[in-house]
Design a protein around this motif. Structure first.
Motif, PDB file in Angstrom:
ATOM      1  N   HIS A   5      12.004   2.321  -1.381  1.00 13.85           N
ATOM      2  CA  HIS A   5      11.634   1.077  -2.125  1.00 13.85           C
ATOM      3  C   HIS A   5      11.512  -0.883  -1.450  1.00 13.85           C
ATOM      4  N   PHE A   6      10.482  -1.481  -2.102  1.00 23.93           N
ATOM      5  CA  PHE A   6      10.917  -2.719  -1.645  1.00 23.93           C
ATOM      6  C   PHE A   6       9.815  -3.502  -2.906  1.00 23.93           C
ATOM      7  N   SER A   7       9.687  -4.557  -2.635  1.00 20.13           N
ATOM      8  CA  SER A   7       9.892  -5.954  -3.016  1.00 20.13           C
ATOM      9  C   SER A   7       8.852  -7.007  -2.481  1.00 20.13           C
ATOM     10  N   ILE A   8       7.982  -7.711  -2.182  1.00 24.30           N
ATOM     11  CA  ILE A   8       7.246  -8.477  -1.625  1.00 24.30           C
ATOM     12  C   ILE A   8       7.324 -10.007  -2.585  1.00 24.30           C
ATOM     13  N   ALA A  20       7.301   3.085  -1.764  1.00 23.35           N
ATOM     14  CA  ALA A  20       6.336   3.289  -0.806  1.00 23.35           C
ATOM     15  C   ALA A  20       6.437   5.220  -0.660  1.00 23.35           C
ATOM     16  N   ASP A  21       6.258   6.366  -0.398  1.00 22.95           N
ATOM     17  CA  ASP A  21       6.317   7.743  -0.662  1.00 22.95           C
ATOM     18  C   ASP A  21       5.665   7.727   0.791  1.00 22.95           C
ATOM     19  N   VAL A  41       1.809   5.666   0.731  1.00 20.16           N
ATOM     20  CA  VAL A  41       1.354   5.501  -0.723  1.00 20.16           C
ATOM     21  C   VAL A  41       1.959   5.368  -0.902  1.00 20.16           C
ATOM     22  N   ALA A  42       2.368   3.370  -1.927  1.00 20.27           N
ATOM     23  CA  ALA A  42       2.617   3.521  -2.886  1.00 20.27           C
ATOM     24  C   ALA A  42       2.503   3.046  -4.208  1.00 20.27           C
ATOM     25  N   THR A  44       2.328   0.321  -7.450  1.00 15.33           N
ATOM     26  CA  THR A  44       3.525  -0.709  -7.380  1.00 15.33           C
ATOM     27  C   THR A  44       3.083  -1.229  -8.595  1.00 15.33           C
ATOM     28  N   ASN A  45       3.600  -2.259  -9.473  1.00 18.52           N
ATOM     29  CA  ASN A  45       3.291  -2.999  -9.938  1.00 18.52           C
ATOM     30  C   ASN A  45       1.434  -3.634 -10.163  1.00 18.52           C
ATOM     31  N   VAL A  46       0.668  -3.384  -9.299  1.00 18.64           N
ATOM     32  CA  VAL A  46      -0.169  -3.841  -9.167  1.00 18.64           C
ATOM     33  C   VAL A  46      -0.716  -2.930  -8.633  1.00 18.64           C
ATOM     34  N   GLY A  47      -0.801  -1.111  -8.552  1.00 16.58           N
ATOM     35  CA  GLY A  47      -1.525  -0.440  -8.837  1.00 16.58           C
ATOM     36  C   GLY A  47      -0.996   0.659  -7.459  1.00 16.58           C
ATOM     37  N   ARG A  48      -1.863   1.315  -7.013  1.00 21.59           N
ATOM     38  CA  ARG A  48      -1.718   2.415  -6.184  1.00 21.59           C
ATOM     39  C   ARG A  48      -2.132   1.850  -4.908  1.00 21.59           C
ATOM     40  N   LEU A  49      -1.409   1.700  -3.645  1.00 18.71           N
ATOM     41  CA  LEU A  49      -1.650   0.945  -2.640  1.00 18.71           C
ATOM     42  C   LEU A  49      -1.059   1.831  -1.032  1.00 18.71           C
ATOM     43  N   ILE A  50      -1.592   1.603  -0.467  1.00 21.81           N
ATOM     44  CA  ILE A  50      -2.276   2.841   0.807  1.00 21.81           C
ATOM     45  C   ILE A  50      -2.255   2.063   2.048  1.00 21.81           C
TER      46      ILE A  50
END
Length: 70
Positions: A5-8, A20-21, A41-42, A44-50
């Motif tokens: 889990h993360f928060s930025i 993030a997996d 692969v994350a 998030t509240n703004v969509g999927r990020l890699i």
């Protein structure tokens, strides 16, 4: 678990949060120590990020598992 889990908090005050997996882990030698990292692969509240997570801690003690894939 492979989930992290993360928060930025961004400069403009917005926050990106998610999980993030870990898909792949690696480690390379740097300054006589292991520099671990992960491909993730994350969701998030703004969509999927890699991308990559860098777990380099220059203050950690050197390890004997230098340069191995984890």
């Amino acid at each position: 678990s492979n989930a992290r889990h993360f928060s930025i908090r961004l400069v403009d005050g917005r926050t990106i949060e998610g999980t993030a997996d870990v898909r792949q882990r690696w480690s390379v030698p740097i300054e006589g120590k292991d520099r671990p990292g992960s491909t993730v692969v994350a969701d998030t509240n703004v969509g999927r990020l890699i991308g990559s997570l860098n777990d380099w801690d220059p203050d950690s003690p050197a390890t004997t598992n230098r340069g191995s894939v984890r």
